[in-house]
Structure formats: structure tokens, C-alpha cells
Design an enzyme around this catalytic site. Sequence first.
Site, PDB file in Angstrom:
ATOM      1  N   ASP A 180       0.835  -1.202   0.000  1.00  0.00           N
ATOM      2  CA  ASP A 180       0.000   0.000   0.000  1.00  0.00           C
ATOM      3  C   ASP A 180       0.874   1.257   0.000  1.00  0.00           C
ATOM      4  O   ASP A 180       1.950   1.267  -0.601  1.00  0.00           O
ATOM      5  CB  ASP A 180      -0.908  -0.030   1.241  1.00  0.00           C
ATOM      6  CG  ASP A 180      -2.256   0.618   1.008  1.00  0.00           C
ATOM      7  OD1 ASP A 180      -2.290   1.854   0.898  1.00  0.00           O
ATOM      8  OD2 ASP A 180      -3.261  -0.100   0.939  1.00  0.00           O
ATOM      9  N   HIS A 224      -3.523   6.122   3.863  1.00  0.00           N
ATOM     10  CA  HIS A 224      -4.318   4.994   3.395  1.00  0.00           C
ATOM     11  C   HIS A 224      -3.826   3.651   3.935  1.00  0.00           C
ATOM     12  O   HIS A 224      -4.601   2.843   4.446  1.00  0.00           O
ATOM     13  CB  HIS A 224      -4.299   4.995   1.862  1.00  0.00           C
ATOM     14  CG  HIS A 224      -5.186   3.995   1.214  1.00  0.00           C
ATOM     15  ND1 HIS A 224      -4.781   2.703   0.935  1.00  0.00           N
ATOM     16  CD2 HIS A 224      -6.460   4.090   0.765  1.00  0.00           C
ATOM     17  CE1 HIS A 224      -5.756   2.055   0.343  1.00  0.00           C
ATOM     18  NE2 HIS A 224      -6.794   2.872   0.221  1.00  0.00           N
ATOM     19  N   SER A 528     -11.116  -0.356  -0.984  1.00  0.00           N
ATOM     20  CA  SER A 528      -9.878  -0.398  -0.193  1.00  0.00           C
ATOM     21  C   SER A 528     -10.164  -0.760   1.254  1.00  0.00           C
ATOM     22  O   SER A 528      -9.339  -1.385   1.929  1.00  0.00           O
ATOM     23  CB  SER A 528      -9.172   0.962  -0.212  1.00  0.00           C
ATOM     24  OG  SER A 528      -8.336   1.101  -1.319  1.00  0.00           O
TER      25      SER A 528
END
Length: 803
Positions: A180, A224, A528
Amino acid sequence: MKQKLIAAFMPLLVLVLVFSTFSANGVSANTGKENLELATLQGDFDLSSTKAVKVIVELQEQSIVEAKHNGKKQSKQNLKSARDKVKKEVSTRTSKSKVEREYDHVFSGFSLEIPANEIPSLLATPGVKAVYPNVEYTTTEVVSEEEFSPAMFDSAPFIGSNEAWDLGYTGAGVTVAIIDTGVDYTHPDLAPNFGEYLGWDFVDNDADPQETPRGDPRGAETTHGSHVAGTVAANGQIKGVAPDATLLAYRVLGPGGSGSTENVVAAIERAVLDGADVMNLSLGNSLNAPDWATSIALDQAMAEGVVAVTSNGNSGPNNWTVGSPGTSREAISVGATQLPYNVFTAATTSSDGVSYASSAVQGFPSEEELLALNGQDFELVDVGFGAPEEFAGKDLTGKIALISRGAGIPFVDKATEAKKAGAIGAILYNNVAGAMPLIPGMDVPTIMLSQADGEALKAKAADETVSFDIAFSERVGETMADFSSRGPVVDTWMIKPDVSAPGVNIVSTVPTFDPANPHGYGAKQGTSMASPHVAGAAAVILQANPDWGVYEVKSALMNTAEKMINPATGEEYAHNTQGAGSIRVVDALQAETLVNPGSYSFGVFDKKKGKQVERQQFEIQNLSKKAKKYNMEFVFKNEVGKHVKVTTSKNLKVNPGKTQKVNVNVQVDAAKLTPGYYEGHLVVSEGNTEIQVPTILFVGEPDYPRVTTVGFTALGGNNFEVYSYLPGGADEFEVWVYNENLTAYIGDALYDSKLGKGYNYHDWDGTLVDGTVLPAGKYRLAVYAKKGNLDRAVAATDVLEIK
């Protein structure tokens, strides 16, 4: 509008067409003495350009994992020798080239920078199997600040994680790789899950896979990966699905949350070598195609025993919108759901007797606080857009804040400021025409009004009070998020997603970039956020069943998933919307029977006369300690059942702990069916237990979209490169020009025909095909593509400006 392309564009387009046609199909070129088979070229390139491009080169020499599973011996030294030989040959065939990353474990090849016009030489290099574009990957998060809802901590318990913990399964001893934007491994909720070895940063090429910090000159900070990691394994103020799992972080998406194929493949390979049991990739692009370097790497990771979980994309709600790597044949692709919620009606009346018809409940912290607004009169205080400074000096204790949408302030922040100021509730009115979203979890009960009603109430806010009549309306169960991408996959025609999980307004760990308080929590939404729920569930399942392979984990999750009902139709969501359904951790843990694969596509039936037969196979695994007898039948929806005959075992006995293969013959009389795709189920029953395996088949040419991605690149002046992605190519291709708001068609910019599948690029100078030079202004481009009897037009997201 079907006009001929002007001559000025022909040389480039012919060149691109020739190369993309032969390379995409690996057509042999006659050398006079022998046939030379060219490597496959995936994606299209401007082969007349001398501009350097980066590509991923796949070698004919098999990777270590691929060779192993094909029963062949392979060594790193042998691969290095083969790779070095190809690299040397490439250097002699090209004017300049630069090898970047090299791969050997789950993918055999290297990344290469090369002038685009020398790619044909690369395709003819001995030892090269395929060449892929180094496409951009981004996080699959829906960025919609107005819809953040920071009070929802329910997603892990909803799928049954708490019950799994009570059974003693917390993911302990299982390692999960987070591929990620990096992870804030110093966050107190995540630090206990990391060991001395943290993972690897493929953006900066070091051993510190931390998130991009605020102030990085290369782009925006990121949070994220930390959010994803928290959903998997946070173990502090909030708990992830597998709170005792070990984490590894691989940073492949840099500033702003974007990265490239070469780093994603490298991270997959390293995660396998580092001993990961599960990997999560909450990233993707818009390419609906199964054969890309990333997908090959994921397929080989699964073959090597690592459960690969990936997000399905955020381009829904239409079919065919799934993007790579969610298109992978083997990895578990995950769609996003919204948790169940209660819906309330609300009537708002001002003290002069006026009722506001648009009144509706937007969000609330609890049902008790919402219903407490009934039966009282409240003063109104106008606070503009609800910025902190607009509350300054105003007494809102026990009153209602009247707030306008807008100014870039999230809805939930407006409600939070109202609560800080003492307000008991808020009325939030629109500043544009249209509806506003429902947002569970706001800090004060919030009623929403239309723009007209809100402005009417604002005009008399100082003189009137308001009262509310709020009542329960209905309970909405778990639903699919509209943004969640849908399958099927082009070419393989597979059902995607495989399963779904909560992905709307998920609260997890994030860095704050505030030195005084560096660790925090935030809400995000997207596939996600759904994918790490499944990765965490896989970790829990592997702890409980350490001898299971990847397909047992995948089948357990798919076979026991809960089918969801679309509230708009009252029927189950389509297979290509929800996959097998929403995961349930404990049901997967307690499964006594597994059916593998967990979904089927029987492919395309297009025989014009007579019946077409396809043969497939599935497995039934009896996990219990006693013999079981299974009954199997295929059930199809609608008319397809009348013209499809499936032959398989009706009754099958499987001994305890054993697996039995079952052959299936599918016979379809396609001529008697309307072209399209048809859904059904393989129903495997044993006693009171029933497993429904989603199935799909196509009659005639599948109706996949003829064009998906559309965009342009400014080249300077009024020159642009227009690009589009054609999943299956096109017989007819046009670029249309509209005004900025898509309310008026201006004319054709380009026309072309007989394009191959994949990306294609066209240069355009701002002139229409009829010779009209567009005046200065802002425009929107759209691409129209047609193949056979099917066509589609897609508009570019960005506005193009002619100067």
C-alpha cells in the site's frame, strides 16, 4: 457522425494499428527462412515516438514458483543467466535502454526503460515472452470528504470477528503483508503487530515503509496504508479483524497515493519471500483485463500458498467496471458493502405554521438523541457554512444550528462544530439543486433540507422557532455500495468480486501529522476498506486451520458468505455485484464442507446451430469426521434453464477428511436463447446444509463495454494526446467534442476504424474533422466505440481547455 479521419492523422494511426494488432496476438512474421514468433504486447503505445517509456518484460524462462508448480527445476542462478542473456541482447537491439527492477520468484523478468519506437525490437528479442505497460495504480478509496462518518466502529463485529475472538482465533501466528502507501508502524494501535523487520519501501528503496509525510515536496501526504493495516490488525483503542496478526508493510504507492506496476510486482515477490501468509492489495486501476504482470504475480503468490486479497475497484455501479488487479484469476477480489441502518422520516415546521416538504434525517449519533427532538420548539441560529469561526460568539446551547452545505467543509465537521457550540441538533440545507447523502454517525441529530427550503427558513431564522416530528420508517439491511465495481472480467468471463465486506465509512488508524498528537483515527470508504476485512478474516481462518491451503480459505469465505438483498428490487444482488455475498468469519471457521471453486463461469456459448457442450470440474471436500452424502443440482434463472442441460452426479458420498472431484458437462442450445449473460447456482446440499455456488454463462458475444478509460494529455499549445482503453477493440471509433457541461455536442474530433484491444492513443490539434478550428474555451471529450452490434460512449472526467 461517421466521418472519415483526415489524412494528417493516417501515418501514425496505421503504424500503431499494425504493431498493436500483430503484437497483441503474437502473430508470426515471415523472415523468408522461418517464422519468427514475436512476444505478446499488452497495452498500446505510440510506436512512432522516441519518448522513453517504462515497460515490464516477461521472460520465456519460467519463474521459480511457476516452474515448481509445473514440475520443473528452476534456480535463481539459472534465471539470472537467462535474464542477463536477454538484457544483453536488448542492449544491442536498442539505442538506449535501462533495466530497473528484476524479478525471479513469482514473476520472471524485469522492468525496462526504452524509447517507445524501439518496442518492436524488444518484441523480437529471443527469450522475451510478453511486454506489459508500467501502468499507474492508485488506492481504491472513495474520496468524498462531505460523507465521512467518524462514529462507526461496527464493521469488524458485524462480520463476526468478536465471536471468532471468543473462540480463541485472533490471527495470532499469521503474517499479513500490507502492500500500500506504507504504514505508520509507530501508531500505538499498530506498533505491537510489527517486529524488528518492518517490510520494505519500494518508493524510496529503503527499509522504512512509513507513510508519505506532510510537506513532502513530491506530493501529498498519505494515510491509506495505515487505515488498511488497522482494519486488518489494529489492537488498541480499536481492534481490527485479526488483532494478534503480525504485520509487514510494503510501500509501493508514494506521495498522493499512486505508484506503478514495477513496484507492485516487486512487493508481491518480496512479501512471498519474506514469509507472508496473507497479502492485502487495496489498490487498482480501471483496466478490465486479466493478463497483466500484477495478476500473474498474484496468481503465482496464491500458487505458492499466500492468500492474496485485493480490492475490486470503485467504478460501480455498472457491470464490467472491475479493474486490475481485481481481475486476477486466483486472488480473492472484494466488493464493498454498507452496514445495516435504520431510516427515519422527519417533518420540520416553523412557528408560523410553514412545513418544509424536503425535510429528511441525514444522520445522528444515536436514535435516542434523534427522537428526543420530538415535541419541543427550538430556537434557530444561522451559522453560515458551519466553519469554526462562524460559531464564535454565538450561544447555541439547547438550540438548532442552521448550516449551509459547502465551503469544502465535510458534513460531519459541521455537525461536530455544532456540538462543540452546545447545539442540540442541526438543520443542514443544500446550496445546490439535488439531494444530499444519508450519513449515519453524525455528532448531533441533523435534518437536511433542499436549497429552496433552507433559504426560506434562513430568511426568518431570527424570528421563528422550529419543531420536528421524527418517526421510524424502516430497517435497511446490509447493502452493496453503489461505487463498488462490478464484473464480469473480459476474456475469462469470471464473476468478480468473489466476496464482499463492509467498505462504507470505516473507522481505522491514521497518522495525523500533528507533532503534538501524531496518532489518530479517521473514516474512509471504498473497496480499499472492504479488502482488509477479508485479509483479516483469512488470517483468523489460517490460525484456526494452519494446514489449509489458499483455496480452502477462499472457498470457506465464499461458500459461507451471506447473500444480500437489493432493497430496490427485493431480490438478491447479481453475482457480479456481490460475488458469493458478504463474508461471515465464524461460519467460515465452522464450515464442514467446502466446494471449490467458489464460483463458476461456463464461458461463452455462441454456436449458431445445434448444441454446444463445455466440460468443467469442481471439488467437494468433507472436513468433518464422518462420511457425508451430497446432492448436487444446477439451478438457472429465467429462460436459460429451458435450453441448458447440466450432467453431473446426483448423489455423491465423500469420506471424512477426503476430497472428491466432480465432472460437469454443460450443454447449451444457444440459438434458442436471447444473447446476453445468465445467472444460476450450483446447489450442493447435505442434510440441512446447503451451499449455493454462483454460476454464470454467456450466450452470443458478451456485452462488455467497448470503451472504458478515456482521457487526454496536454502536449503544449493546442495539441493533445487522447487516450482510451478498448477491452475488445473496435470496428468504429470516434472522439466527440461537447461543451464543458456535456449539454451540447460540438462535433467530431477524430474518426478511426479497426482498432485492436487495449490502450490506444491519438494526437489531436484542436481541429474538428470538418476543418473547424475550435475557438478558445473549455470542452469535454467523449469516445464512442462500436464492435459488432454493440457500442458505447464514455466521456472524459477532466475538462479540456483550448487557448
